[in-house]
Design an enzyme around this catalytic site. Structure first.
Site, PDB file in Angstrom:
ATOM      1  CG  ASP A   1     -46.478 -34.531   1.917  1.00 29.72           C
ATOM      2  OD1 ASP A   1     -45.787 -33.533   2.157  1.00 29.72           O
ATOM      3  OD2 ASP A   1     -46.081 -35.695   2.047  1.00 29.72           O
ATOM      4  CB  SER A   2     -52.989 -32.134   1.663  1.00 29.24           C
ATOM      5  OG  SER A   2     -52.927 -31.261   2.781  1.00 29.24           O
TER       6      SER A   2
END
Length: 183
Positions: free
Chosen positions: A131-132
């Site tokens: 999720d980065s």
């Protein structure tokens, strides 16, 4: 045994040793179908107030833009179904948020994962994501044969359901690719 086959075995062994429940590998390539779907979805305004979804379109559909020379996308699943249940008296929180921040837990595992690969294989370039970054992790999981995307939008694994965090390591290693999950 070829180096590709040997390196694939090393990758999967390290992933299991770090506690990942599933490890699948797909060939790094442009995601043409997803590009059309995402473009259509964005043009209809389906992303609501999530304006960031409009950013970095080219990075979302091409892993080589995130890791130059990318050859493989390794997708890892980590089960988040809590082993202990919440107290009946406490406020209810989502199962994925019950415990330590998964970004920190998985990011740490990804760093160790890449380091151990380098120690056993040699010079490898790669980047891990949880999720980065604009990575279509569910698509990569499906292409790596470890699940399908359900009507609810979640990745579903045939044996274990949908309670998974998805992590992605894009690397310049050539590996054996798993069969894509067939609907």
């Amino acid at each position: 045994m070829s180096n590709v086959h040997k390196h694939t075995g090393i990758v999967k062994t390290i992933a299991a040793g770090l506690g990942f429940d599933y490890c699948g590998i797909a060939k790094a390539r442009l995601l043409d179908d997803d590009a059309r779907r995402l473009e259509n979805w964005l043009s209809k305004g389906m992303h609501g107030n999530m304006q960031y979804m409009e950013n970095h379109f080219d990075l979302r559909i091409d892993p080589c833009k995130l890791v130059p020379g990318a050859r493989s996308v390794i997708t890892l699943l980590l089960n988040y179904f809590p082993s202990q249940q919440q107290s009946v008296q406490s406020p209810k929180i989502s199962k994925y948020a019950y415990g330590n921040d998964y970004h920190e837990v998985i990011r740490s595992k990804l760093k160790i994962f890449l380091q151990q690969i380098k120690e056993r294989v040699g010079e490898v370039n790669g980047r891990g994501f949880v999720d980065s970054a604009p990575v279509l992790e569910r698509t990569w999981a499906q292409k790596a044969g470890i699940g399908w995307i359900g009507k609810n939008g979640n990745l579903i694994n045939k044996k274990s359901g949908s309670f998974f965090f998805i992590a992605t390591l894009i690397t310049d290693m050539e590996l054996d690719y798993d069969d894509e999950f067939v609907k």
